[in-house]
Design an enzyme around this catalytic site. Structure first.
Site, PDB file in Angstrom:
ATOM      1  N   HIS A   1     -20.394 -71.751  87.164  1.00  0.00           N
ATOM      2  CA  HIS A   1     -21.442 -71.234  86.274  1.00  0.00           C
ATOM      3  C   HIS A   1     -21.713 -69.751  86.418  1.00  0.00           C
ATOM      4  O   HIS A   1     -22.648 -69.240  85.799  1.00  0.00           O
ATOM      5  CB  HIS A   1     -22.764 -71.965  86.508  1.00  0.00           C
ATOM      6  CG  HIS A   1     -22.749 -73.392  86.109  1.00  0.00           C
ATOM      7  ND1 HIS A   1     -23.131 -73.828  84.866  1.00  0.00           N
ATOM      8  CD2 HIS A   1     -22.380 -74.493  86.793  1.00  0.00           C
ATOM      9  CE1 HIS A   1     -23.014 -75.142  84.804  1.00  0.00           C
ATOM     10  NE2 HIS A   1     -22.559 -75.572  85.963  1.00  0.00           N
TER      11      HIS A   1
ATOM     12  N   LYS B   1     -36.081 -65.242  80.291  1.00  0.00           N
ATOM     13  CA  LYS B   1     -35.013 -65.750  81.154  1.00  0.00           C
ATOM     14  C   LYS B   1     -35.309 -65.250  82.554  1.00  0.00           C
ATOM     15  O   LYS B   1     -36.216 -64.443  82.745  1.00  0.00           O
ATOM     16  CB  LYS B   1     -33.636 -65.281  80.684  1.00  0.00           C
ATOM     17  CG  LYS B   1     -33.544 -63.778  80.404  1.00  0.00           C
ATOM     18  CD  LYS B   1     -32.176 -63.387  79.902  1.00  0.00           C
ATOM     19  CE  LYS B   1     -31.960 -63.645  78.418  1.00  0.00           C
ATOM     20  NZ  LYS B   1     -31.033 -64.711  78.117  1.00  0.00           N
ATOM     21  N   ARG B   2     -34.535 -65.706  83.556  1.00  0.00           N
ATOM     22  CA  ARG B   2     -34.741 -65.179  84.897  1.00  0.00           C
ATOM     23  C   ARG B   2     -34.635 -63.648  84.883  1.00  0.00           C
ATOM     24  O   ARG B   2     -33.862 -63.080  84.102  1.00  0.00           O
ATOM     25  CB  ARG B   2     -33.698 -65.778  85.858  1.00  0.00           C
ATOM     26  CG  ARG B   2     -34.025 -67.176  86.323  1.00  0.00           C
ATOM     27  CD  ARG B   2     -35.307 -67.234  87.125  1.00  0.00           C
ATOM     28  NE  ARG B   2     -35.140 -66.639  88.428  1.00  0.00           N
ATOM     29  CZ  ARG B   2     -34.942 -67.338  89.541  1.00  0.00           C
ATOM     30  NH1 ARG B   2     -34.905 -68.654  89.516  1.00  0.00           N
ATOM     31  NH2 ARG B   2     -34.798 -66.717  90.699  1.00  0.00           N
TER      32      ARG B   2
ATOM     33  N   LYS C   1     -29.113 -59.167  83.371  1.00  0.00           N
ATOM     34  CA  LYS C   1     -29.676 -59.638  82.108  1.00  0.00           C
ATOM     35  C   LYS C   1     -30.383 -58.494  81.366  1.00  0.00           C
ATOM     36  O   LYS C   1     -30.789 -58.635  80.224  1.00  0.00           O
ATOM     37  CB  LYS C   1     -30.630 -60.804  82.355  1.00  0.00           C
ATOM     38  CG  LYS C   1     -29.907 -62.044  82.920  1.00  0.00           C
ATOM     39  CD  LYS C   1     -30.857 -63.190  83.181  1.00  0.00           C
ATOM     40  CE  LYS C   1     -30.230 -64.365  83.897  1.00  0.00           C
ATOM     41  NZ  LYS C   1     -29.449 -65.263  83.014  1.00  0.00           N
TER      42      LYS C   1
ATOM     43  N   THR D   1     -27.846 -70.241  77.535  1.00  0.00           N
ATOM     44  CA  THR D   1     -28.219 -71.422  76.745  1.00  0.00           C
ATOM     45  C   THR D   1     -29.478 -71.104  75.953  1.00  0.00           C
ATOM     46  O   THR D   1     -29.702 -71.662  74.879  1.00  0.00           O
ATOM     47  CB  THR D   1     -28.443 -72.660  77.635  1.00  0.00           C
ATOM     48  OG1 THR D   1     -29.151 -72.254  78.807  1.00  0.00           O
ATOM     49  CG2 THR D   1     -27.123 -73.297  78.040  1.00  0.00           C
TER      50      THR D   1
ATOM     51  N   LYS E   1     -30.821 -71.886  71.917  1.00  0.00           N
ATOM     52  CA  LYS E   1     -32.136 -72.438  71.538  1.00  0.00           C
ATOM     53  C   LYS E   1     -32.758 -71.590  70.429  1.00  0.00           C
ATOM     54  O   LYS E   1     -33.296 -72.113  69.450  1.00  0.00           O
ATOM     55  CB  LYS E   1     -33.060 -72.481  72.762  1.00  0.00           C
ATOM     56  CG  LYS E   1     -32.597 -73.509  73.790  1.00  0.00           C
ATOM     57  CD  LYS E   1     -33.268 -73.366  75.152  1.00  0.00           C
ATOM     58  CE  LYS E   1     -32.448 -74.178  76.168  1.00  0.00           C
ATOM     59  NZ  LYS E   1     -32.800 -73.895  77.564  1.00  0.00           N
TER      60      LYS E   1
HETATM   61  C1  26V Z   1     -26.896 -69.884  93.173  1.00  0.00           C
HETATM   62  C2  26V Z   1     -27.726 -70.146  94.216  1.00  0.00           C
HETATM   63  C3  26V Z   1     -27.320 -69.652  95.521  1.00  0.00           C
HETATM   64  C4  26V Z   1     -28.119 -70.243  96.632  1.00  0.00           C
HETATM   65  C5  26V Z   1     -29.569 -70.313  96.343  1.00  0.00           C
HETATM   66  C6  26V Z   1     -29.849 -71.148  95.127  1.00  0.00           C
HETATM   67  C7  26V Z   1     -28.914 -70.850  94.029  1.00  0.00           C
HETATM   68  C8  26V Z   1     -29.208 -71.298  92.776  1.00  0.00           C
HETATM   69  C9  26V Z   1     -28.366 -71.041  91.727  1.00  0.00           C
HETATM   70  C10 26V Z   1     -27.218 -70.322  91.921  1.00  0.00           C
HETATM   71  C11 26V Z   1     -26.246 -70.029  90.821  1.00  0.00           C
HETATM   72  C12 26V Z   1     -26.854 -69.984  89.537  1.00  0.00           C
HETATM   73  C13 26V Z   1     -25.816 -69.939  88.490  1.00  0.00           C
HETATM   74  C14 26V Z   1     -26.405 -70.124  87.142  1.00  0.00           C
HETATM   75  O1  26V Z   1     -27.539 -70.520  86.965  1.00  0.00           O
HETATM   76  N1  26V Z   1     -25.616 -69.843  86.166  1.00  0.00           N
HETATM   77  C15 26V Z   1     -26.030 -69.963  84.790  1.00  0.00           C
HETATM   78  O2  26V Z   1     -25.560 -71.205  84.330  1.00  0.00           O
HETATM   79  C16 26V Z   1     -25.910 -71.429  82.979  1.00  0.00           C
HETATM   80  C17 26V Z   1     -25.447 -72.827  82.637  1.00  0.00           C
HETATM   81  O3  26V Z   1     -24.069 -72.898  82.654  1.00  0.00           O
HETATM   82  C18 26V Z   1     -25.283 -70.383  82.098  1.00  0.00           C
HETATM   83  O4  26V Z   1     -25.685 -70.595  80.771  1.00  0.00           O
HETATM   84  C19 26V Z   1     -25.703 -68.993  82.543  1.00  0.00           C
HETATM   85  O5  26V Z   1     -25.029 -68.023  81.803  1.00  0.00           O
HETATM   86  C20 26V Z   1     -25.423 -68.828  84.012  1.00  0.00           C
HETATM   87  O6  26V Z   1     -25.949 -67.608  84.490  1.00  0.00           O
END
Ligand code: 26V
Length: 811
Positions: free
Chosen positions: A355, A543-544, A549, A651, A655
């Site tokens: 992701h 968004k975050r 971003k 995503t 929306k």
């Molecule tokens: C990494 C970590 C590292 C450890 C701490 C907790 C944590 C939580 C999340 C992540 C990776 C996040 C990756 C993510 O959210 N990617 C997003 O995924 C969406 C669904 O596929 C996508 O639409 C977004 O573009 C993408 O940034």
């Protein structure tokens, strides 16, 4: 189901009396929520049991979607809609003087996710059930979800989100299905005839107790399960009391450490801090889920080597990728398979989605951390690595550098993405662009070895929550125009396209948007005391908070517009309301400074009477799923302005499109496919292309300072950050200033001019109402392909090889 309104009202009143000892007049909205929630859960439990029995008895392949995050939001409203009883309940409660919408809003958001990845998992659950596919989620029942964001003096302050305070009507605790997860200890080998068996001894057991949540399909009587694990002490209370006083403190500490495992969701999507606990969480979820999956499979009495025919296990990013060594462990140590057999089963069962390509988010675990915590698992990973490197050596003899770059273990770390690719049969990205970047950049070496594993599954969103439920007015308009078929088959939305020029449909669309904007404006006034003009352009960036971003790019445009207005006091523009919302990871200082900057800019602009309310800036605190459902239907402009190549898919972009907002965006992630679907002329695309960005990265970036010197607009904006314009102590903004001037990793300055031009075009086109609304209609019309139903059908067919269980309907 509730037979009729009369019966429903009777049941509601009597349930309210027994549960809360109150009459309707006395009841609070929370009482009403708990009452209705428990009635609904009871109503769906028959179908839930039936679905489970069916899956148990029939030979249907199951998929288990392993995810550390499920960002569910609220469930009452979608459950009512999916069960087809919302109208009845609304009317029944209306008769009793109760507003259903207000009752629904009482439910706390289940914020068990950070952002896109977690919400995608939740949307997938909805699509699996609605398509009658046998698919279940496995995750963690965090006691505290993603932190609550408070804003104090413009700064983000994090407060724990105790979402379970009032209990959770949807969950069912299944104590009898609890399993033990082993941590620490040692591995011993036992020789049994001609083979060696490994045993994990002296480990610290943690009890994993499942809580199941029903995932209700849309009007199809299918109810799948989301199983969330909670960590508890494995020592029984009895033993606890018997323990010698000397051990008491150790036991207390054990209990505390154990319960900590399912306490907090990690609020960080960019770094891997707090590493040990996070690793414990991952193994805890994976081991508990796999034990329960195997236990269920074994009840079918078929050989364990048939697992891949009956079960697919999907890992949502690398977070659950310990599933690979854990399945190996269970197959070898518990089921008695040899390495080769176990490896064959594992690599035909597990699939993986990537992701993100952000390097900081690619998980690498220090061996020093993993080995003592998970000795048997580390041993297995080590063996996987040895065999993989040997295989590479056989294919590429002498190519040390290549092997080092591809190794699963190197320089003291376990590289989880490498483990994921080696141990699964399918690897996918989440948009065409992202999947190509995986193949050609991030995982190119792996792609060269095993190209057949790689595929794309462009993300989607559930149109049932994000259009049908969140935007009832637009849904009604659409149904009146093309009939209701789109609800079951979202690609039918396409039929709207031929009415895009129809003046009466355009008027309908415009009126709906206006009503949604009025509602949002009212809410902003009620909740935050800010007056926004419902006739202004609602320009939304939610968004975050993250540098890639580029909330900063948006802020810079606002500052530029503000300067233009200040320089030309008589100038009249189309008024704009800029809405922001998003949380910054608590340790991500730069992102937090941007939150502060937005507030500072908002304060300056909103209180400046000389610009005659032509600009407003609003930051919605504590942005989450529910906010999104309220904001998206009211948006005119959707900001999707990430640095090209960085947003894997997005995503939120889908929306907004589905709700008739026009996108201002970069050539990134799924924006590109949105443009393919609706036509570039119906969006506002700008900025560097992904290959240009990648080219710059490969050549050490660009000279940001030159941009600053060349473009007086940029100079003016950036200088304001450090010359005391906003606040005397500009510490926060100085860090922003230097992050741009020194390197500008995300090309904010480089894309500025192009972004401002695109924004001018937005303003220009908003004037031409009919043309604008026509584009809105076309966006909705071509958004059907971004339903998560399409995505899930592709996964089901190409990756998991599932078949729907239509039979359930007719039983
Ligand atoms: C990494 C970590 C590292 C450890 C701490 C907790 C944590 C939580 C999340 C992540 C990776 C996040 C990756 C993510 O959210 N990617 C997003 O995924 C969406 C669904 O596929 C996508 O639409 C977004 O573009 C993408 O940034």
């Amino acid at each position: 189901m509730f037979k009729n309104k009369h019966r429903f009202k009777e049941m509601f009143v009597s349930r309210l009396e027994t549960m809360h000892g109150k009459s309707v007049e006395e009841a609070t909205l929370t009482d009403c929520y708990a009452t209705l929630g428990s009635m609904v859960r009871e109503q769906l439990s028959k179908d839930w049991i039936r679905t489970n029995d069916f899956y148990r008895d029939e030979p249907t392949k199951q998929v288990y979607y392993l995810s550390m995050e499920f960002l569910l939001g609220k469930l009452l409203k979608t459950n009512l809609v999916n069960l087809g009883i919302r109208d009845l309940c609304e009317k029944g409660l209306g008769d009793l003087g109760i507003d259903l919408e207000a009752v629904e809003l009482q439910e706390p958001d289940a914020g068990l996710g950070n952002g896109g990845l977690g919400r995608l998992a939740a949307d997938f659950m909805d699509s699996l059930a609605s398509l009658q596919l046998p698919g279940h989620g496995c995750g963690i029942r965090y006691k505290y979800g993603l932190f609550e964001q408070k804003i104090v003096d413009g700064y983000q302050v994090e407060v724990p989100d105790y979402w379970l305070r009032e209990g959770n009507v949807w969950e069912v605790r299944k104590s009898d299905k609890a399993v033990e997860v082993p941590f620490y200890g040692e591995v011993i080998s036992v020789t049994e005839g001609d083979r060696i068996r490994y045993e994990h001894v002296n480990y610290e057991p943690v009890l994993a107790v499942p809580y199941d949540i029903p995932m209700v399909g849309y009007e199809n009587r299918t109810v799948n399960s989301l199983r969330l694990w909670s960590a508890e002490s494995a020592i029984k209370d009895f033993d606890f009391n018997q323990l010698h006083h000397k051990n008491y403190h150790r036991i207390i500490e054990y209990k505390r450490n154990t319960e900590a495992i399912s306490e907090f969701l990690y609020p960080d999507d960019s770094t891997i801090e707090g590493k040990m606990l996070r690793l414990k969480q991952q193994y805890f979820m994976v081991s508990a889920s796999l034990q329960s999956i195997l236990c269920r499979f074994k009840r079918k009495n078929i050989p364990i080597t048939d697992l891949p025919n009956e079960v697919a296990i999907h890992t949502n990013d690398t977070h659950p990728v310990l599933a690979i060594p854990e399945l190996m462990r269970l197959l070898m140590d518990k089921e008695g398979l040899g390495w080769d057999e176990a490896w064959d089963v594992t690599t035909r069962t597990i699939s993986y989605t990537n992701h993100t390509i952000m390097v900081e988010a690619l998980e690498k675990w220090p061996i020093d951390l993993m080995q003592p915590l998970l000795p048997r698992i580390y041993m297995i990973i080590n063996e996987i690595n040895e065999r993989f490197c040997q295989q590479l050596w056989d294919r590429h003899p002498g190519e040390w550098a290549l092997i080092e770059r591809m190794a699963i273990i190197s320089h003291g770390y376990v590289n989880m993405a490498h483990l994921a690719v080696v141990g699964s049969y399918s690897v996918n990205g989440v948009s065409k662009l992202h999947s190509n970047i995986l193949k050609n950049e991030l995982l190119s070496l792996f792609y060269k070895e095993e190209p057949y594993k790689f595929n794309n599954k462009t993300n989607g969103i559930t149109h049932r929550r994000w259009l049908l439920t969140a935007n009832p007015l637009l849904s009604k308009t659409i149904t009146e125009a093309i009939g209701p078929a789109w609800i079951e088959s979202p690609e039918e939305l396409e039929r709207l396209a031929k009415y895009a020029d129809d003046v009466s449909l355009q008027n309908e669309f415009a009126q709906v948007k206006q009503k949604n904007k009025n509602m949002l404006a009212k809410k902003i006034w009620n909740d935050y005391g800010i007056k926004v003009d419902p006739a202004s352009i609602f320009d939304v960036h939610i968004k975050r908070m993250h540098a890639y971003k580029r909330q900063l790019l948006n802020v810079f445009h606002i500052l530029d517009l503000y300067r233009v207005l200040k320089d030309n006091p008589n100038l009249s523009i189309v008024p704009r309301t800029f809405l922001f919302g998003g949380k910054a990871a608590p340790s991500y200082h730069l992102a937090k400074s941007v939150v502060k900057l937005i507030h500072t800019v908002a304060q300056t602009i909103n209180s400046d009477t000389t610009i005659r309310d032509q600009l407003k800036v609003v930051f919605i605190p504590n942005y989450g799923v529910t906010h999104s459902e309220q904001i998206v239907p009211a948006a005119d402009v959707s900001e999707q302005i990430s640095t090209a190549s960085k947003e894997a898919s997005g995503t939120g972009n889908m929306k907004f499109m589905m709700n008739g907002a026009l996108t201002i965006g970069t050539y990134d992630g799924a924006n590109i496919e949105m443009a393919e679907a609706v036509g570039e002329e119906n969006m506002f695309l700008f900025g560097l292309r992904p290959d240009e960005v990648i080219h710059y990265y490969e050549h050490g970036g660009y000279h940001a300072r030159e941009m600053y010197n060349q473009d007086p607009r940029l100079k003016h904006i950036l200088d304001q950050l450090v010359n005391g314009t906003f606040v005397k102590e500009d510490v926060d903004f100085k860090s922003i200033y230097y992050s741009l001037i020194d390197y500008d990793e995300f090309f904010v300055l480089k894309d500025f001019a192009s972004y401002v031009d695109a924004q001018h075009e937005v303003t220009r086109q908003f004037h031409h109402r009919s043309e604008w609304v026509r584009k809105c209609i076309l966006n909705v019309a071509h958004s059907g392909v971004f339903s998560s139903d399409r995505t899930i059908q592709q996964y089901a067919k190409d990756v998991w090889r599932l078949t729907p269980v239509a039979k359930l309907n007719h039983k």
